[in-house]
Design a protein around this motif. Structure first.
Motif, PDB file in Angstrom:
ATOM      1  N   ASN A 171      83.684  87.439  33.933  1.00  0.00           N
ATOM      2  CA  ASN A 171      84.590  87.256  32.102  1.00  0.00           C
ATOM      3  C   ASN A 171      83.628  87.729  30.267  1.00  0.00           C
ATOM      4  O   ASN A 171      84.546  87.125  29.980  1.00  0.00           O
ATOM      5  CB  ASN A 171      84.128  85.972  32.438  1.00  0.00           C
ATOM      6  CG  ASN A 171      85.250  85.268  33.212  1.00  0.00           C
ATOM      7  OD1 ASN A 171      86.413  85.637  32.929  1.00  0.00           O
ATOM      8  ND2 ASN A 171      84.198  84.221  33.767  1.00  0.00           N
ATOM      9  N   ASN A 179      96.464  93.959  22.460  1.00  0.00           N
ATOM     10  CA  ASN A 179      97.202  94.658  21.232  1.00  0.00           C
ATOM     11  C   ASN A 179      97.956  95.614  21.908  1.00  0.00           C
ATOM     12  O   ASN A 179      99.007  96.189  21.356  1.00  0.00           O
ATOM     13  CB  ASN A 179      96.294  94.514  20.416  1.00  0.00           C
ATOM     14  CG  ASN A 179      96.361  93.385  19.369  1.00  0.00           C
ATOM     15  OD1 ASN A 179      96.831  93.337  18.626  1.00  0.00           O
ATOM     16  ND2 ASN A 179      94.921  93.033  19.657  1.00  0.00           N
ATOM     17  N   VAL A 214      98.839  99.883   8.081  1.00  0.00           N
ATOM     18  CA  VAL A 214      99.176  98.091   8.068  1.00  0.00           C
ATOM     19  C   VAL A 214      98.974  97.471   9.124  1.00  0.00           C
ATOM     20  O   VAL A 214      99.918  96.337   9.070  1.00  0.00           O
ATOM     21  CB  VAL A 214     100.626  98.411   7.338  1.00  0.00           C
ATOM     22  CG1 VAL A 214     100.707  99.263   6.126  1.00  0.00           C
ATOM     23  CG2 VAL A 214     101.522  98.287   8.056  1.00  0.00           C
ATOM     24  N   LEU A 215      99.201  98.098   9.713  1.00  0.00           N
ATOM     25  CA  LEU A 215     100.001  97.321  11.012  1.00  0.00           C
ATOM     26  C   LEU A 215      98.203  96.690  12.059  1.00  0.00           C
ATOM     27  O   LEU A 215      97.329  96.991  12.716  1.00  0.00           O
ATOM     28  CB  LEU A 215     100.117  97.702  12.219  1.00  0.00           C
ATOM     29  CG  LEU A 215     101.251  97.061  13.961  1.00  0.00           C
ATOM     30  CD1 LEU A 215     101.898  96.363  13.144  1.00  0.00           C
ATOM     31  CD2 LEU A 215     101.697  98.086  14.398  1.00  0.00           C
ATOM     32  N   PRO A 216      98.100  94.726  11.965  1.00  0.00           N
ATOM     33  CA  PRO A 216      96.561  94.452  12.135  1.00  0.00           C
ATOM     34  C   PRO A 216      96.827  94.506  13.823  1.00  0.00           C
ATOM     35  O   PRO A 216      97.598  94.263  14.389  1.00  0.00           O
ATOM     36  CB  PRO A 216      96.335  93.424  11.239  1.00  0.00           C
ATOM     37  CG  PRO A 216      97.736  93.040  11.218  1.00  0.00           C
ATOM     38  CD  PRO A 216      98.737  93.849  11.061  1.00  0.00           C
ATOM     39  N   ASP A 217      95.618  94.151  14.825  1.00  0.00           N
ATOM     40  CA  ASP A 217      94.895  93.397  15.772  1.00  0.00           C
ATOM     41  C   ASP A 217      95.742  91.968  15.426  1.00  0.00           C
ATOM     42  O   ASP A 217      95.412  91.620  14.276  1.00  0.00           O
ATOM     43  CB  ASP A 217      93.809  94.059  16.623  1.00  0.00           C
ATOM     44  CG  ASP A 217      93.493  95.468  16.719  1.00  0.00           C
ATOM     45  OD1 ASP A 217      92.298  95.847  16.614  1.00  0.00           O
ATOM     46  OD2 ASP A 217      94.738  95.868  16.800  1.00  0.00           O
ATOM     47  N   VAL A 218      96.282  91.377  16.401  1.00  0.00           N
ATOM     48  CA  VAL A 218      96.499  90.360  15.945  1.00  0.00           C
ATOM     49  C   VAL A 218      96.050  89.578  17.981  1.00  0.00           C
ATOM     50  O   VAL A 218      95.279  90.584  18.492  1.00  0.00           O
ATOM     51  CB  VAL A 218      97.950  89.652  16.754  1.00  0.00           C
ATOM     52  CG1 VAL A 218      99.340  90.177  15.921  1.00  0.00           C
ATOM     53  CG2 VAL A 218      98.747  90.286  18.395  1.00  0.00           C
ATOM     54  N   ASP A 219      94.997  88.102  17.937  1.00  0.00           N
ATOM     55  CA  ASP A 219      94.954  87.354  18.424  1.00  0.00           C
ATOM     56  C   ASP A 219      95.004  87.233  19.381  1.00  0.00           C
ATOM     57  O   ASP A 219      96.630  86.990  20.059  1.00  0.00           O
ATOM     58  CB  ASP A 219      93.825  86.241  18.296  1.00  0.00           C
ATOM     59  CG  ASP A 219      92.961  86.296  17.228  1.00  0.00           C
ATOM     60  OD1 ASP A 219      92.502  85.510  16.333  1.00  0.00           O
ATOM     61  OD2 ASP A 219      92.037  87.523  17.516  1.00  0.00           O
ATOM     62  N   PRO A 220      95.328  87.727  21.156  1.00  0.00           N
ATOM     63  CA  PRO A 220      95.824  86.868  22.554  1.00  0.00           C
ATOM     64  C   PRO A 220      96.507  85.778  22.184  1.00  0.00           C
ATOM     65  O   PRO A 220      95.700  84.716  21.984  1.00  0.00           O
ATOM     66  CB  PRO A 220      95.341  86.841  23.464  1.00  0.00           C
ATOM     67  CG  PRO A 220      93.738  88.058  23.010  1.00  0.00           C
ATOM     68  CD  PRO A 220      93.946  88.204  21.302  1.00  0.00           C
ATOM     69  N   PRO A 221      97.540  85.089  22.684  1.00  0.00           N
ATOM     70  CA  PRO A 221      97.287  83.172  22.100  1.00  0.00           C
ATOM     71  C   PRO A 221      97.066  82.396  23.357  1.00  0.00           C
ATOM     72  O   PRO A 221      96.644  81.343  23.078  1.00  0.00           O
ATOM     73  CB  PRO A 221      98.950  83.356  23.149  1.00  0.00           C
ATOM     74  CG  PRO A 221      99.287  84.770  23.355  1.00  0.00           C
ATOM     75  CD  PRO A 221      98.628  86.166  22.703  1.00  0.00           C
ATOM     76  N   ARG A 222      96.171  83.070  24.215  1.00  0.00           N
ATOM     77  CA  ARG A 222      95.274  82.166  24.673  1.00  0.00           C
ATOM     78  C   ARG A 222      94.005  83.400  25.837  1.00  0.00           C
ATOM     79  O   ARG A 222      94.851  84.326  25.382  1.00  0.00           O
ATOM     80  CB  ARG A 222      95.962  81.628  26.333  1.00  0.00           C
ATOM     81  CG  ARG A 222      96.861  82.680  27.194  1.00  0.00           C
ATOM     82  CD  ARG A 222      97.217  81.372  28.428  1.00  0.00           C
ATOM     83  NE  ARG A 222      97.390  82.408  29.387  1.00  0.00           N
ATOM     84  CZ  ARG A 222      98.591  83.233  29.587  1.00  0.00           C
ATOM     85  NH1 ARG A 222      99.668  83.133  28.770  1.00  0.00           N
ATOM     86  NH2 ARG A 222      98.967  83.926  30.252  1.00  0.00           N
ATOM     87  N   SER A 223      93.671  82.904  26.016  1.00  0.00           N
ATOM     88  CA  SER A 223      92.214  83.452  26.293  1.00  0.00           C
ATOM     89  C   SER A 223      92.193  83.464  27.525  1.00  0.00           C
ATOM     90  O   SER A 223      92.615  82.976  28.309  1.00  0.00           O
ATOM     91  CB  SER A 223      90.919  82.742  26.316  1.00  0.00           C
ATOM     92  OG  SER A 223      90.713  83.251  25.044  1.00  0.00           O
ATOM     93  N   ILE A 224      92.289  84.969  28.732  1.00  0.00           N
ATOM     94  CA  ILE A 224      91.950  84.980  29.862  1.00  0.00           C
ATOM     95  C   ILE A 224      90.120  84.637  30.143  1.00  0.00           C
ATOM     96  O   ILE A 224      89.713  85.030  29.981  1.00  0.00           O
ATOM     97  CB  ILE A 224      92.636  86.325  30.351  1.00  0.00           C
ATOM     98  CG1 ILE A 224      93.540  86.454  29.859  1.00  0.00           C
ATOM     99  CG2 ILE A 224      92.497  86.541  31.763  1.00  0.00           C
ATOM    100  CD1 ILE A 224      94.063  87.981  30.220  1.00  0.00           C
ATOM    101  N   VAL A 225      90.720  83.620  31.101  1.00  0.00           N
ATOM    102  CA  VAL A 225      89.390  83.359  31.638  1.00  0.00           C
ATOM    103  C   VAL A 225      89.498  82.952  33.269  1.00  0.00           C
ATOM    104  O   VAL A 225      90.738  82.665  33.345  1.00  0.00           O
ATOM    105  CB  VAL A 225      88.702  81.821  31.371  1.00  0.00           C
ATOM    106  CG1 VAL A 225      87.260  81.685  32.143  1.00  0.00           C
ATOM    107  CG2 VAL A 225      87.634  81.789  30.080  1.00  0.00           C
ATOM    108  N   PHE A 226      88.559  84.027  34.175  1.00  0.00           N
ATOM    109  CA  PHE A 226      88.475  83.825  36.092  1.00  0.00           C
ATOM    110  C   PHE A 226      87.553  83.045  35.947  1.00  0.00           C
ATOM    111  O   PHE A 226      86.366  82.771  35.664  1.00  0.00           O
ATOM    112  CB  PHE A 226      87.949  85.608  36.126  1.00  0.00           C
ATOM    113  CG  PHE A 226      89.428  86.426  36.363  1.00  0.00           C
ATOM    114  CD1 PHE A 226      89.897  87.240  34.705  1.00  0.00           C
ATOM    115  CD2 PHE A 226      90.761  86.279  37.462  1.00  0.00           C
ATOM    116  CE1 PHE A 226      90.654  87.968  34.529  1.00  0.00           C
ATOM    117  CE2 PHE A 226      91.612  87.280  36.946  1.00  0.00           C
ATOM    118  CZ  PHE A 226      91.298  88.368  35.607  1.00  0.00           C
TER     119      PHE A 226
END
Lengths: 179, 168
Positions: free
Chosen positions: A27, A39, B50-62
């Motif tokens: 993790n 991204n 001009v294209l920034p990184d975006v945050d993922p809509p949720r976190s991945i947790v295993f």
């Protein structure tokens, strides 16, 4: 430029912990690489919800196949390769679909939001291979030889795709640069 | 130095060695065509930034299952207990008898006791007792007989000792 994740030495240590049985340590790798991988996938397929699912699939595959990683210092390239395969499976499935442009204007505008939208749309006009090279080079700062491994193509082919991609983007966006 | 050609991308993205960069800069200072191509390349690169990184809509947790060893251990203990009981049952199987009679469940270990034997148990005990008593009485009788013989012998000796002698 926009390089996420840990240094290779940190990746290596975490990978060794995971392979020695500390599965929860995986993790840590996920937490550091999920944003760049997400991204990358979003810029490839342009669907944020689908990109999240594919991102998760990529990490699941990475966990299952972690013991096959030969060079633990090149975890990032290996992970991008998995993400590449995941994206291309999706792109092949959607090959027959037609996406309707709701706003055909793609010229870069002065408004930053419009500029971003214009760039996003322009990227979708490239071929999958060209778009991938542009995304990995410009947004993820991967080296040409790393991209060549991901695409399973010679470095000269990768550079050629980059040049052709840039030329097409210039023709779509106009030869403008942010002032 | 020849024109940069495909090395423009290497130059813009800084993948040339220090000496190669120095050589390229010397060439660019003298070659307007290559200079124009490099600038065009750099402008396109800048447009894309001009294209920034975006945050993922949720976190991945295993979430991982517990290590296989403990799961195996949880399975092994009851399995070992079951196997032990089974072995014990096999060992005793030849001498275990279950009986249901008169609303009573009897589990017998060892020799089979038949209902007839179960009913005649008190009589058998009585016979055994009487046999014991008989043996005792027989033993007493033998003793009395031995004593009788001894007494008769003594009387005979006394009688002989009192008989008058013929010469008196």
């Amino acid at each position: 430029m926009k390089l996420g994740g840990l240094k290779p030495v940190d990746d290596r240590k975490i990978i060794e912990r995971v392979l020695n049985g500390d599965t929860e340590a995986f993790n840590l790798l996920v937490r550091h690489w999920e944003k760049p991988i997400y991204n990358f996938i979003v810029r490839m397929i342009r669907d944020r919800d689908e990109a999240m699912d594919l991102c998760q699939d990529a990490f699941m595959k990475a966990y299952r196949e972690l013991n096959t990683l030969k060079d633990r210092d090149r975890f990032s390239s290996w992970l991008y390769r998995i993400a590449h395969n995941t994206c291309y499976s999706k792109l092949r499935k959607d090959a027959g679909k037609t996406f309707v442009e709701l706003a055909p204007e793609t010229r870069a505008a002065g408004n930053p939001v419009e500029s971003r939208l214009a760039v996003e749309k322009a990227l979708q006009h490239l071929s999958d291979d060209q778009r991938e090279v542009v995304v990995l080079k410009v947004f993820h700062s991967l080296k040409f030889d790393e991209i060549a491994v991901i695409q399973a193509a010679p470095v000269s082919t990768v550079k050629s795709r980059l040049y052709m991609g840039f030329e097409k983007l210039r023709s779509i966006l106009g030869d403008q640069s942010p002032r | 130095m020849s024109h940069l050609g495909e090395r423009i991308a290497d130059y813009v993205f800084e993948e040339l060695s220090a000496s190669e960069i120095a050589e390229a800069k010397r060439h660019l200072a003298q070659c307007p065509d290559c200079c124009a191509q490099v600038e065009q390349f750099q402008r396109t690169h800048a447009m894309l930034n001009v294209l920034p990184d975006v945050d993922p809509p949720r976190s991945i947790v295993f979430e991982f299952d517990k290590p296989p060893v403990s799961r195996l251990w949880r399975w092994l203990v009851p399995a070992a207990a079951a196997i032990s009981l089974f072995i014990i049952a096999i060992v005793l199987a030849g001498n275990i008898h279950v009986q249901w009679r008169d609303s009573q469940l009897t589990i017998a270990f060892g020799q089979i006791i038949t209902p007839a034997e179960t009913d005649q148990a008190p009589l058998a005990m009585e016979i055994q007792r009487l046999q014991g008593q008989l043996a005792y009485l027989e033993d007493r009788q033998q003793k009395i007989e031995r004593d009788s013989v001894a007494t008769a012998s003594t009387i005979s000796l006394l009688a002989q000792s009192r008989r008058p002698r013929s010469g008196d």
